[in-house]
Scaffold this motif. Sequence first.
Motif, PDB file in Angstrom:
ATOM      1  N   UNK A 120       6.091   5.779   9.594  1.00 14.33           N
ATOM      2  CA  UNK A 120       4.844   6.081  10.626  1.00 14.33           C
ATOM      3  C   UNK A 120       4.322   4.757  10.996  1.00 14.33           C
ATOM      4  N   UNK A 155       7.393  12.438  17.665  1.00 19.13           N
ATOM      5  CA  UNK A 155       7.225  11.198  16.922  1.00 19.13           C
ATOM      6  C   UNK A 155       6.071  11.409  16.078  1.00 19.13           C
ATOM      7  N   UNK A 156       4.858  11.644  16.971  1.00 21.11           N
ATOM      8  CA  UNK A 156       3.507  11.806  16.312  1.00 21.11           C
ATOM      9  C   UNK A 156       3.670  12.881  14.979  1.00 21.11           C
ATOM     10  N   UNK A 177       1.075  -1.318   0.028  1.00 19.79           N
ATOM     11  CA  UNK A 177      -0.071  -0.129  -0.082  1.00 19.79           C
ATOM     12  C   UNK A 177       0.824   1.212  -0.003  1.00 19.79           C
ATOM     13  N   UNK A 178       2.172   1.129   0.183  1.00 24.21           N
ATOM     14  CA  UNK A 178       3.112   2.247   0.125  1.00 24.21           C
ATOM     15  C   UNK A 178       2.860   3.104   1.359  1.00 24.21           C
ATOM     16  N   UNK A 179       2.398   2.475   2.451  1.00 28.00           N
ATOM     17  CA  UNK A 179       2.255   3.165   3.662  1.00 28.00           C
ATOM     18  C   UNK A 179       3.726   3.438   4.290  1.00 28.00           C
ATOM     19  N   UNK A 180       4.037   4.820   4.477  1.00 29.00           N
ATOM     20  CA  UNK A 180       5.456   4.913   4.964  1.00 29.00           C
ATOM     21  C   UNK A 180       5.742   4.029   6.344  1.00 29.00           C
ATOM     22  N   UNK A 233       9.115  11.748   0.056  1.00 28.12           N
ATOM     23  CA  UNK A 233       9.721  12.543   0.686  1.00 28.12           C
ATOM     24  C   UNK A 233      10.642  13.550  -0.377  1.00 28.12           C
ATOM     25  N   UNK A 248       4.732  12.981   7.546  1.00 33.39           N
ATOM     26  CA  UNK A 248       4.914  12.082   6.354  1.00 33.39           C
ATOM     27  C   UNK A 248       3.488  11.955   5.753  1.00 33.39           C
ATOM     28  N   UNK A 249       2.451  11.838   6.536  1.00 37.02           N
ATOM     29  CA  UNK A 249       1.039  11.872   6.293  1.00 37.02           C
ATOM     30  C   UNK A 249       0.441  12.772   5.518  1.00 37.02           C
ATOM     31  N   UNK A 299       6.170   3.481  14.155  1.00 33.63           N
ATOM     32  CA  UNK A 299       5.858   4.188  15.141  1.00 33.63           C
ATOM     33  C   UNK A 299       4.511   4.015  15.829  1.00 33.63           C
ATOM     34  N   UNK A 300       3.369   3.703  14.893  1.00 34.04           N
ATOM     35  CA  UNK A 300       2.262   3.430  15.542  1.00 34.04           C
ATOM     36  C   UNK A 300       2.118   2.308  16.208  1.00 34.04           C
ATOM     37  N   UNK A 345       6.006  13.797  13.702  1.00 33.59           N
ATOM     38  CA  UNK A 345       7.093  13.237  12.307  1.00 33.59           C
ATOM     39  C   UNK A 345       5.980  12.283  11.341  1.00 33.59           C
ATOM     40  N   UNK A 346       5.230  11.559  12.288  1.00 38.37           N
ATOM     41  CA  UNK A 346       4.165  10.795  11.517  1.00 38.37           C
ATOM     42  C   UNK A 346       3.212  11.706  10.841  1.00 38.37           C
ATOM     43  N   UNK A 371      -3.872   5.304   6.603  1.00 39.44           N
ATOM     44  CA  UNK A 371      -2.768   5.147   5.789  1.00 39.44           C
ATOM     45  C   UNK A 371      -2.636   4.186   4.723  1.00 39.44           C
ATOM     46  N   UNK A 425       1.364   6.574  -1.612  1.00 45.41           N
ATOM     47  CA  UNK A 425       2.807   6.579  -1.449  1.00 45.41           C
ATOM     48  C   UNK A 425       3.238   7.924  -0.963  1.00 45.41           C
ATOM     49  N   UNK A 426       3.882   8.163   0.044  1.00 50.41           N
ATOM     50  CA  UNK A 426       4.475   9.536   0.543  1.00 50.41           C
ATOM     51  C   UNK A 426       5.897   9.549  -0.331  1.00 50.41           C
ATOM     52  N   UNK A 458       4.573  16.009   3.503  1.00 53.12           N
ATOM     53  CA  UNK A 458       5.419  17.436   3.525  1.00 53.12           C
ATOM     54  C   UNK A 458       5.093  18.669   2.916  1.00 53.12           C
TER      55      UNK A 458
END
Lengths: 361, 307, 321, 549
Positions: free
Chosen positions: A142, C240-241, A136-139, C309, C247-248, A145-146, C243-244, C300, C306-307, C251
């Motif tokens: 993240x 950290x959140x 799915x391309x989910x980074x 960066x 990415x979400x 971390x989740x 940061x998430x 997500x 896809x993110x 940018x």
Amino acid sequence: MTPLPRWADLVLAPLISLLLAFAISALVILAIGQNPVEALRVMVAGALGSSYGWGYTLYYATNFVFTGLAVAVAAHAGLFNIGAEGQASLGGLGVALVCLALPWPHWGLALPAAIIGAALLGAGWALIPAWLQAKRGSHIVITTIMLNFIGAALLNWLLVNVMRPVGSMDPASADFPPGAHLPTLSDMAASAGIAWGKSTPANVSFLLALAACALVWLLIWRTPLGYEIRAFGKSERAARYAGIAPVRITVIAMLISGALAGMMAVNNVMGEAGRLVLNNVEGAGFIGIAVALMGRNHPFGILLASLLFGFLYQGGGELALFSSIPRELITVIQALVILFTGALDNMVRLPLERLLARRAA
Amino acid sequence: ADPALIFDLGGKFDKSFNESAYTGAEKWKAETGGSYKELEMQSEAQREQALRRLAETGANPIVMTGFAFGEVLAKVAPDYPDTRFVIIDTAVDGPNIQSVVFNEGEGSYLAGVAAATASKTGTVGFIGGMDIPLIRKFGCGYAQGVKAANPNARVIQNMTGTTPAAWNDPVKGGELARAQKAQGADVIYAAAGGTGIGVLQTAADEGILSIGVDSNQNHLHPGKVLTSVVKNVDGAVYDAFKAGPAVQPGTRVMDLKSGGVSLAMDDNNKPLMTEAVAKAVADASARIASGEVKVHDYMSDNSCPAQ
Amino acid sequence: MDYATILQILDSAIRLMTPLLLACLAGLFSERAGIFDIGLEGKMLIAAFAAGAAGAWSGSVWAALGAAILASCALAIIHGLASITFRGNQLISGVAINFLASGLTVLLGQSWFGLGGRTPALEGTARFPALALPGSASLGDVPLIGPAYAEVVSGHTLLVYAAILLVPASWWLLYRTRFGLRLRAVGDNPASVDTAGVSVMGLRWAAVAITGVLCGLAGAYLAAGLSAGFVKEMTAGRGYIALAALIFANWRPWRALGATFLFGLMEAVANRYPEIDLGPVMIPSMVMAALPYLLTVVILAGFIGRATPPRAGGQPYVKER
Amino acid sequence: MTTCRTTAARPSELTARAIPAARQAAASGTPPAIELRGISKSFGAVQANRAISMIVPRGTIHGIVGENGAGKSTLMSILYGFYRPDAGQILVGGRDAGITDSLSAIRAGIGMVFQHFKLVPNMTVLENVILGAEDSALLGPSLARARRELRRLAAEYELQVDPDAVVETLSVGHQQRVEILKALYRRADILILDEPTGVLTPAEADHLFRILRGLRDEGKTVILITHKLREIMETTDNVSVMRRGEVVASLRTAETSPEALAELMVGRKVLLRVDKAPARPGEPVLELAGLRMVDRAGVERLRGIDLTARAGEIVGIAGVSGNGQTQLMEILGGYAEPGARITGTARLKGAALPLAGTDAAARRRAGIGNIPEDRQAEGLVMDFAAWENTVFGHHRAAAYRSGPLMDGAAIRARATQLIKAFDVRPPDPGLAARHFSGGNQQKIVIAREIEQHPALLLVGQPTRGVDIGAIEFIHRRLIALRDAGAAILLVSVELDEIMALSDRIAVMFDGRIMGERAPDAASARELGMLMAGVGGERAPSAQPRGWRA
Ligand SMILES: Nc1ncnc2c1ncn2[C@@H]1O[C@H](COP(=O)(O)OP(=O)(O)OP(=O)(O)O)[C@@H](O)[C@H]1O
Ligand SMILES: Nc1ncnc2c1ncn2[C@@H]1O[C@H](COP(=O)(O)OP(=O)(O)OP(=O)(O)O)[C@@H](O)[C@H]1O
Ligand SMILES: [Mg+2]
Ligand SMILES: [Mg+2]
């Protein structure tokens, strides 16, 4: 500019960086009105001055080797696994489930089963972000971390509501049966007739960690799979050209990574605590990131970095235990060591290169 | 031999029972002029190390705070039969161990009575740190007290989190307090370490009452903290230090009757302790002391009669 | 769920969003310039500490704010030295900064205040007051809009409005000014900037400095806006959140607002409903506690592609090998 | 190459170090546009430039030729202030220009189009053009002015590009226009172009040279690096030859010949013509019928390709890039973009070849070798050592295995052998691919794929950016492979190359094969028409796509 000779690159530069880190630490110690020399003495004596100190140093190092390797294997595939913390805690669950499932007659039987349990759950927890990233391309940064948070919530719930013996105040599982207790290194030394490191938590898992280093080295640099992992990590397009399937490599690398992180639990949960307690990973997953980065993702480097961090943990622990220096000083020293040896290493390398070049000329 | 005190992972200055233990030790030190050793834990694995090292230096008695020491102590104590150990917050059997357990349920019950009586809305709140048995024990006693004082009262319960960060998140504590206030709560009991500081702060800002925990927190916001449920950890440590190597093995229950738990009353909360509240609390105390009221211990069966 | 509850949840969501938004925008500038920053947490933490300490000493919220920005910038400078000047590993530097902040705050706090790392509670002028926006009282009676305006829009502290205004400001800076053009370029292809005769280092330093300032605001908001004083580790993973969320948000500034609001909203909902009773099934508190994180993963996986960066992100700019 | 004009060179010239142009300039009294004095530069142990002196008179086009790694790009980067020289002096218009960075070079009127473009891929043309040359802190006015200016430049120099197009969506040809526009926008008087035609179609290249001549006629100075001696001969006034970091000769173009330049460059005689025997085609190796492909975005990239390649023949696929060649090669190579819909049938040596599957490893096992268009992004892992790259894609082959592990010794032995056979320089298998020059990188890829003795070899742009010595070598190896009985499918935008190597030429346009020609019958003009979608067996369905010369 000529590159540094190997000895300077691998030994001299890190050593100078380390000395710099300690020098700044000494200033911090002075600033809070303590004696740095004495502090160093306590740390060295406490961590390396006795078999007892070594027993603890090696115990902590074992944790870091596993999480460091976990981060490194993922990093070789170009994946930044911040989830070693969660994977290790799930690994703990795996160990606990295995150890509590049967009245194990002997640790020799329990250990392989626990390793499998730890690896399976750790890998399973890593599979989720791996699959999401690949499909799915989910980074992955993240999602890992989740999943650390989700894993913590899950374990919290399990320990309080499901695994805790009735009437126990402690949010922890029942004790593992005696047959599931791993021999400590001192037990093993004693059976060889040597009195070494009495009642320290370092246990047979340390040998497991060494084996893991060797196996990861083989995997990454000697097997076709490792070759593919590295190729994929360097260039996804090139990997596709070469017939290396991105989904497959992402998933496999993360499974291995998660399994390694999970296996840390053999050391702390099975080898030390003998039961599953809340927050048993205690940040070792994050230290693993530092260890892997400092060890340049190489198993040998990771082993050295783990020993360094083991030393800091134990020596720092002694310092906080037996002096009036607050324990947070250790965190500061760790930070400085990571900073100087890991991030500011060019500050040492560049002048060193110039110096050596001038001497050679 | 000098006595010794080991603090659990929360650290010496946790504004909670570690700090209270520290106060007790300091009091002993000031009174007797003696000296004592102290250690702060940083990791799970250090518990055994700390116990053994202290025992080997000859410290006696060795006092430790926190149920998490239970397992290790049971393992280590037999190796040092001449040393006395005192563990606070859980019971461990052994000929050289004194276990000090608090009846937090009773203290929280009184807090519940006070809260329900002081509440104008009939809704009160409870904010716990992590969802662990100890905190549930607090919450359960509190809920029982609330119901006893006002059967129609409502108790809103929140826990702050599932990671160690749950104990150090005043921002979250503040938001939870606001959320509870929005639901009508006008007295909130916080049993959440550093997070509780945010709860008390927000309650004071929002003009509702709060109840502190472990040590007397009434002074944090004078006139705005209804009371604090005080665990007399300092007393337990002080007693143990005073008794020295002669400290009695066995289990010492610190309850309301023995003064082990109590509600803090001082100048700071005097205006809040109206006659009605004071009377309700006094009545409940008396009834607990006489055995007329039995506060259900959550730990006994992992359940709570009042929710 | 009635209207008032919805408003209260939104109100709470905005407060919880603000530190995340500030940190997220902070990260955005740094990462848009090609410098990865996982040290947002540490910078926020030390800023919160500095705000707590300076506020306690001076009793002035402005002193607190200034100290927070300075402290955060000090760590930003370390990050800049490591990742720009000495071309070190940006991730390692970020990790080190988080450790450093976590240790230093308690060490200094203990030696200055003796409260185990806490700072004394901030009072009165040492805290950001809630601002009543014009009309919040008079509009209060207008149905629907009135309460929404009074509850949700009005009554926050200065930094909340600042954070929200910073979103269009950041967008404008990034997409409508020379500086923004160069900044985005240096994160995607520093060589293009270099060959255009613009200093790569200068741009990256500027970005890192902005990150320092914004993290300073985030930390000040935590210590002097949302609560009153510093408690050790009080950032509780918000870096950290953020940061998430970054990415979400792929940018981008506006999406950063959306992402951080979503996180704030989910936390507010979980705060309000620690357990949800859906008749036959009861969503246990464990699930509600993990809800923000679970939903992030689900969203997500399901909706966000896809993110991508900034291309040069994380790599030091080296001309000569 | 085949089309090189031959002008006899007098032997004395071959060793001439004199700089006739300089003498000429000195005589006329105007200072030269550029004078380099004793420029030296080393990267670590590599001495890229060694005491280089060079004079470029104003209003001329100055060519620089030299083998891969000779130091051409480095020298130009120094001139542009991108690298700092270890020693030496740069004079612009007779004065020390004090070039310390690109900004000072730009101020001195120098513009450069790098071999690897320095564009920001996800920004628009306009944004790229003004980057670093903005008028004010706000972008609006700068953009407006640049838009007008761009329109003017486009009209003046035939440099049309959509100012709002995002650069990464542009063809390389257009990207290059953007680079040139960047330089002109900055009012560059001296324009450096580093291998500008490596990525261009013949028509685009012709167009470029028209522009360059126009610039010269306006009095601007142009420095042109290229590997194509034809371009040197047709376009430049003077030419400098570099070898191993030194300038070995500077000559007047009119007084030299391709052969002479080639010999100066390589230090030996170079055959500029491909010698090959007529093909003896055997059984069909690859048979494609009705191949269609719709990419993930829903664009039909291939619209029904029928094609056969027989053993022992080279089938050249000519065409402007972007007409489906890449997709065709990727599908055959087994790594089509994920999510693409592929239909049609293929047979390899008579056996059905499932096209939809994306398994490049299986394709290799089936005997399909693959030299990709982009060696750096696909053909090599740039951070891997040469020895590791010599088995890339074949790394699971039994020959390189010992049990579950890879056989490092066998692979190294293989690498050493390939490096020797293909004259890869430096002959160091331990060196990372990144540290080889482009031509040598290409040799590693070609060695790996050819020495696998594939039944079918897919070849994309085999000599892009490769020096003539290496081109000669690569061409010989491809023909040798053909003569050994392999079928070769060759995609190249280099019409010369297609004509020189192919036994049959198919022209691709807009996802279709427009027609086939035999190389002898095919005139460049006819092929050019086909490439533009004009003529051929089938009428083009749409407006000519991908052609604007
Ligand atoms: N940035 C760099 N760092 C290290 N070495 C370099 C760098 N750039 C070039 N080199 C080395 O310097 C030498 C000259 O390289 P340069 O790119 O100038 O050659 P070139 O003549 O342009 O070759 P080509 O025709 O392949 O473009 C080569 O050996 C190359 O590997
Ligand atoms: N996918 C796309 N998105 C946006 N614009 C496009 C796209 N493809 C082409 N264009 C625009 O359409 C115009 C013509 O494009 P085209 O691909 O035909 O160029 P070309 O000159 O044929 O280049 P090449 O020689 O590489 O094929 C260009 O201005 C290009 O920017
Ligand atoms: Mg070049
Ligand atoms: Mg086209």
